[in-house]
Scaffold this active site. Structure first.
Site, PDB file in Angstrom:
ATOM      1  N   HIS A 554       5.365  47.314  48.655  1.00 59.06           N
ATOM      2  CA  HIS A 554       6.249  46.347  49.299  1.00 59.06           C
ATOM      3  C   HIS A 554       7.273  45.795  48.309  1.00 59.06           C
ATOM      4  O   HIS A 554       7.589  44.603  48.327  1.00 59.06           O
ATOM      5  CB  HIS A 554       5.427  45.199  49.881  1.00 59.06           C
TER       6      HIS A 554
HETATM    7  C1  LIG Z   1       3.155  54.108  52.173  1.00 59.98           C
HETATM    8  C2  LIG Z   1       3.811  52.830  52.620  1.00 59.98           C
HETATM    9  C3  LIG Z   1       3.160  52.012  53.544  1.00 59.98           C
HETATM   10  C4  LIG Z   1       3.771  50.831  53.976  1.00 59.98           C
HETATM   11  N1  LIG Z   1       3.195  50.129  54.997  1.00 59.98           N
HETATM   12  C5  LIG Z   1       3.897  49.123  55.581  1.00 59.98           C
HETATM   13  C6  LIG Z   1       3.438  48.500  56.763  1.00 59.98           C
HETATM   14  O1  LIG Z   1       2.421  48.871  57.332  1.00 59.98           O
HETATM   15  N2  LIG Z   1       4.163  47.464  57.280  1.00 59.98           N
HETATM   16  C7  LIG Z   1       5.301  47.028  56.690  1.00 59.98           C
HETATM   17  O2  LIG Z   1       5.912  46.079  57.175  1.00 59.98           O
HETATM   18  N3  LIG Z   1       5.765  47.612  55.565  1.00 59.98           N
HETATM   19  C8  LIG Z   1       5.108  48.663  55.025  1.00 59.98           C
HETATM   20  N4  LIG Z   1       5.623  49.285  53.925  1.00 59.98           N
HETATM   21  C9  LIG Z   1       6.860  48.768  53.330  1.00 59.98           C
HETATM   22  C10 LIG Z   1       8.092  49.040  54.155  1.00 59.98           C
HETATM   23  O3  LIG Z   1       8.029  50.320  54.742  1.00 59.98           O
HETATM   24  C11 LIG Z   1       9.321  48.909  53.258  1.00 59.98           C
HETATM   25  O4  LIG Z   1       9.385  47.600  52.729  1.00 59.98           O
HETATM   26  C12 LIG Z   1      10.620  49.174  53.996  1.00 59.98           C
HETATM   27  O5  LIG Z   1      10.583  50.412  54.632  1.00 59.98           O
HETATM   28  C13 LIG Z   1      11.777  49.151  53.014  1.00 59.98           C
HETATM   29  O6  LIG Z   1      12.974  49.405  53.682  1.00 59.98           O
HETATM   30  P1  LIG Z   1      14.300  49.765  52.860  1.00 59.98           P
HETATM   31  O7  LIG Z   1      15.362  49.950  53.856  1.00 59.98           O
HETATM   32  O8  LIG Z   1      14.464  48.737  51.812  1.00 59.98           O
HETATM   33  O9  LIG Z   1      13.965  51.119  52.109  1.00 59.98           O
HETATM   34  P2  LIG Z   1      13.516  52.543  52.684  1.00 59.98           P
HETATM   35  O10 LIG Z   1      13.013  52.438  54.059  1.00 59.98           O
HETATM   36  O11 LIG Z   1      12.615  53.132  51.658  1.00 59.98           O
HETATM   37  O12 LIG Z   1      14.858  53.362  52.769  1.00 59.98           O
HETATM   38  C14 LIG Z   1      15.602  53.830  51.679  1.00 59.98           C
HETATM   39  C15 LIG Z   1      16.250  55.137  52.092  1.00 59.98           C
HETATM   40  O13 LIG Z   1      17.259  55.482  51.161  1.00 59.98           O
HETATM   41  C16 LIG Z   1      17.141  56.842  50.832  1.00 59.98           C
HETATM   42  N5  LIG Z   1      17.680  56.999  49.476  1.00 59.98           N
HETATM   43  C17 LIG Z   1      17.202  56.437  48.356  1.00 59.98           C
HETATM   44  N6  LIG Z   1      17.934  56.798  47.300  1.00 59.98           N
HETATM   45  C18 LIG Z   1      18.910  57.600  47.758  1.00 59.98           C
HETATM   46  C19 LIG Z   1      19.978  58.292  47.133  1.00 59.98           C
HETATM   47  N7  LIG Z   1      20.179  58.213  45.820  1.00 59.98           N
HETATM   48  N8  LIG Z   1      20.787  59.038  47.920  1.00 59.98           N
HETATM   49  C20 LIG Z   1      20.593  59.123  49.259  1.00 59.98           C
HETATM   50  N9  LIG Z   1      19.592  58.490  49.888  1.00 59.98           N
HETATM   51  C21 LIG Z   1      18.755  57.735  49.150  1.00 59.98           C
HETATM   52  C22 LIG Z   1      15.661  57.105  50.914  1.00 59.98           C
HETATM   53  O14 LIG Z   1      15.380  58.475  51.030  1.00 59.98           O
HETATM   54  C23 LIG Z   1      15.270  56.290  52.130  1.00 59.98           C
HETATM   55  O15 LIG Z   1      15.418  57.017  53.317  1.00 59.98           O
HETATM   56  C24 LIG Z   1       5.032  50.447  53.444  1.00 59.98           C
HETATM   57  C25 LIG Z   1       5.660  51.265  52.509  1.00 59.98           C
HETATM   58  C26 LIG Z   1       5.080  52.451  52.102  1.00 59.98           C
HETATM   59  C27 LIG Z   1       5.802  53.319  51.124  1.00 59.98           C
END
Ligand SMILES: Cc1cc2nc3c(=O)[nH]c(=O)nc-3n(C[C@H](O)[C@H](O)[C@H](O)COP(=O)(O)OP(=O)(O)OC[C@H]3O[C@@H](n4cnc5c(N)ncnc54)[C@H](O)[C@@H]3O)c2cc1C
Ligand SMILES: *[C@@H]1O[C@H](CO)[C@@H](O)[C@H](O)[C@H]1NC(C)=O
Ligand SMILES: *[C@@H]1O[C@H](CO)[C@@H](O)[C@H](O)[C@H]1NC(C)=O
Ligand SMILES: *[C@@H]1O[C@H](CO)[C@@H](O)[C@H](O)[C@H]1NC(C)=O
Ligand SMILES: *[C@@H]1O[C@H](CO)[C@@H](O)[C@H](O)[C@H]1NC(C)=O
Ligand SMILES: *[C@@H]1O[C@H](CO)[C@@H](O)[C@H](O)[C@H]1NC(C)=O
Ligand SMILES: *[C@@H]1O[C@H](CO)[C@@H](O)[C@H](O)[C@H]1NC(C)=O
Ligand SMILES: *[C@@H]1O[C@H](CO)[C@@H](O)[C@H](O)[C@H]1NC(C)=O
Ligand SMILES: *[C@@H]1O[C@H](CO)[C@@H](O)[C@H](O)[C@H]1NC(C)=O
Length: 618
Positions: A554
């Protein structure tokens, strides 16, 4: 009492009849479903020999970094990352038919297995995970291979929302009020609640505090059917003083049934709810398997990006904004590679600093621990994959929720961190859990005693750690992974908080409810703690937590929002301090970590961010 006992016995007997051998009632002949099942078996089979990448070379082929870039065109907006936040932003911006959007994502389309929340852990050993680990640390992750916790991050359509547990928990109202108190006007709970409701389509009727939920959004939230254990597990916490209710409502400290991102039985990831419905819009250009290595910056303006796809380098231009949604680990890396970060850190790698900001610092995360195990004299779920998927088809456990979660509650430990308690049902834990969590051989072995069909576990989650981690660069080369120092338990108060709550939980095996259902507590072996400290002593629990505590995945706070550029990276409108048209919108911007899981907060932040953008450009 007698009645309760005997009716439960009957239930269990009944269950045996259903699951025992007569389970074929769940199967049906349908070529499309058979194809779905075989695709999933195939995916799981592939995880057996899958080697996670150790860098980003795959995008670059043999090309020289100085290769001339091909022109990919001009767009109003460029969104980097189609994850939880990026998907929401793309959807909302494309509501304006005048806007043109380029959405750039490093991963592929989310695979079929992603639909099934209960199979999420299988995606960790696949190309849906970036493959990071923490750097080595002496305070935590001691039972992991090389003392490095695994740190999965979703890669592909939907980002981490496509591989996560799917559990929906917003955190406490006070968490958002605190953001406002820190100077982030407009982020109080009162101001955030309409945005939580905007995306939500609540479909459950038990344990619901209706005033706090949305019913017309695009992202379904639901509670899976009760298992035969659910009621008694909840009763046990009631015996310990909890009242039953909605932890996403007025009072988070209730005991309740976990809410999930679920559309009937299917994972309602950002890909499912926000991205797939806009894929055929003519004002969207989406490019997958495309790795962004840099943001082009002139003065205070972001002009566009550079990205790599199958060994070809591209550049794309943005006339309105570049919106960085690459997550709390990768957004800091991209900013630093573009010259935005701690000046000394950038200079160390010969990167020309364009802005001196605390990028990558202040990382906060939750820490998990599987503290207590209970065994029953019953087999609850003994189906193979085929049977479990056939049950899933009918929206039946064990695969509908992540971890086959049964119940959730929260504890307030005053001047220490709050702690979340998750009750994991059978099949949510398994003899393989040590290997899924990246434990070393000793601890993998310890967890092999876990019986998948008959055991449950109590997980504790540290929600507001004092310890602070950090994301930094390994080099100026975008092929290299960033470095992640989780730094868990560097502040002993974090161990103290978990220890305090575990003392409460130890009372579970004295409850009438646990007695009724025949729960027998047991502990897994801890070769570095057992025999060295008295079992259940404080020192023993601290040792246990340092060895087998695992990462919460997280991460947040690495590009945090604030008003002072010495302590924050983006302003309350999510613009990078000092820049006209560059925003970060993802988990990294949280000023302080929330006492929930982070996905819900990220969706809310993105909903709000999309409105900031529309308000500025319409
Ligand atoms: C295994 C796991 C279990 C979890 N369980 C839960 C849960 O049950 N409930 C909950 O609320 N939260 C959970 N979380 C946390 C939650 O999923 C994250 O906090 C949330 O998804 C983050 O969102 P974000 O948009 O910040 O990043 P992300 O959803 O990670 O999105 C980032 C995106 O950017 C892309 N990206 C990154 N770098 C680049 C680049 N250089 N070029 C192009 N694309 C790129 C990635 O591929 C990804 O698709 C979990 C996380 C994980 C990993
Ligand atoms: C992370 O650790 C695992 C072992 O747990 C190892 O197989 C993998 O190569 C490591 N990855 C990196 C990038 O160090
Ligand atoms: C996206 O842009 C690329 C590069 O300009 C172009 O080749 C492609 O056809 C565009 N795709 C769509 C769907 O517009
Ligand atoms: C779309 O763009 C045109 C031309 O720039 C402008 O006249 C019109 O008002 C815009 N429409 C909307 C809904 O923004
Ligand atoms: C961990 O402890 C060892 C031995 O005390 C020490 O050599 C090492 O530098 C420490 N590592 C870290 C990352 O603190
Ligand atoms: C695709 O576009 C057509 C109209 O162009 C629309 O009717 C259809 O619903 C769209 N599909 C999706 C999944 O949005
Ligand atoms: C927390 O408060 C209790 C009681 O007020 C006090 O005894 C304890 O020392 C405090 N702990 C910390 C870590 O501040
Ligand atoms: C798990 O427990 C069930 C029920 O007690 C038992 O039949 C089964 O053999 C156990 N499995 C293992 C691997 O011990
Ligand atoms: C609680 O569990 C322990 C095993 O960890 C056991 O020894 C003890 O007897 C149990 N207590 C009760 C009241 O069941």
């Amino acid at each position: 009492m007698y009645l309760a006992t005997s009716s439960l016995m009957l239930d269990i007997l009944f269950l045996f009849i259903i699951f025992g051998k007569a389970s074929s009632q769940y199967f049906y002949n349908n070529p499309q479903f058979d194809n779905f099942v075989s695709k999933i078996s195939e995916t799981i089979k592939c995880t057996e020999n899958y080697q996670l990448p150790i860098n980003n070379n795959e995008y670059f082929g043999n090309s020289d970094s100085n290769l001339e870039a091909k022109d990919y065109g001009i767009f109003d907006f460029i969104i980097i990352g189609a994850g939880t936040a990026g998907g929401v932003i793309a959807n909302r911006l494309l509501e304006i038919s005048n806007f043109t959007v380029l959405l750039v994502e490093a991963g592929k389309e989310d695979p079929e297995i992603s639909k099934v929340l209960g199979l999420g852990p299988n995606m960790i050993l696949s190309d849906s995970n970036w493959g990071y680990n923490f750097t080595k640390n002496n305070n935590s992750c001691l039972g992991s291979i090389n003392q490095k916790c695994l740190y999965p991050r979703g890669k592909g359509l939907g980002g981490s929302s496509s591989i996560n547990v799917g559990f929906y928990a917003r955190g406490k109202a006070e968490d958002y009020d605190r953001w406002e108190t820190l100077g982030n006007n407009g982020w109080s709970y009162k101001d955030s609640l309409p945005y939580f409701k905007k995306s939500e389509k609540a479909k459950f009727s038990v344990d619901i505090d209706r005033k706090f939920h949305g019913f017309d959004g695009v992202q379904p939230i639901d509670i899976p059917e009760d298992s035969i254990l659910t009621k008694e597990l909840i009763n046990a916490f009631k015996e310990l003083g909890k009242t039953e209710g909605d932890y996403n409502g007025y009072d988070q400290y209730k005991i309740g049934r976990p809410q999930f991102y679920l559309d009937y039985n299917t994972r309602a990831s950002t890909a499912h709810s926000f991205i797939r419905p806009i894929l055929n819009k003519s004002n969207l250009n989406i490019t997958l398997e495309s790795y962004v290595s840099k943001i082009h910056i002139t003065g205070n303006t972001a002009n566009g990006i550079e990205f790599w796809k199958r060994g070809v380098k591209y550049s794309a231009r943005a006339t309105k904004e570049v919106i960085l949604c690459a997550g709390a680990i990768n957004s800091p890396q991209i900013l630093m590679l573009s010259g935005i970060g701690p000046k000394s850190e950038l200079q160390k790698f010969g990167i020309n600093p364009v802005a001196d900001l605390p990028v990558g610092l202040n990382m906060k995360d939750h820490v998990f621990h599987s503290s207590l195990f209970y065994r029953f004299n019953n087999i609850f779920y003994d189906g193979d994959l085929n049977e479990n998927l056939n049950r899933w088809r009918l929206n039946k456990r064990p695969l509908t929720p992540g971890f086959n979660l049964e119940a959730v509650t929260y504890y307030n430990s005053q001047n220490l961190s709050d702690v979340e308690v998750l009750v994991i049902g059978p099949t949510g834990i398994s003899p393989k859990m040590g290997s899924v969590l990246g434990f070393n051989e000793d601890y993998r072995k310890s967890f092999e005693v876990v019986n998948e069909t008959s055991d449950i576990a109590i997980f504790v989650v540290l929600l507001q750690p004092f310890s602070t981690g950090k994301v930094s660069l390994q080099s100026a080369d975008p092929r290299d992974f960033p470095l992640i120092d989780g730094n868990y338990f560097s502040d002993e108060r974090d161990l103290e908080a978990l220890y305090t709550v575990i003392q409460q939980l130890l009372k579970l095996n004295t409850t009438k409810s646990f007695e009724r259902i025949g729960a027998k507590q047991y502990m897994v072996a801890l070769p570095d703690c057992d025999g060295i400290y008295a079992q259940f002593s404080k020192e023993w629990w601290f040792c246990n937590l340092r060895y087998t505590g695992f990462a919460g995945y997280h991460a947040c706070g690495t590009t945090r929002m604030g008003t002072n550029p010495k302590e924050s990276v983006v302003n309350p409108h999510l613009k990078v301090h000092g820049f006209r048209n560059l925003r970060v919108i993802d988990a990294g911007v949280m000023p302080t970590i929330v006492r929930g899981h982070t996905n819900a907060a990220v969706v809310m932040i993105a909903e709000k961010g999309a409105d900031f953008i529309k308000n500025e450009h319409l």
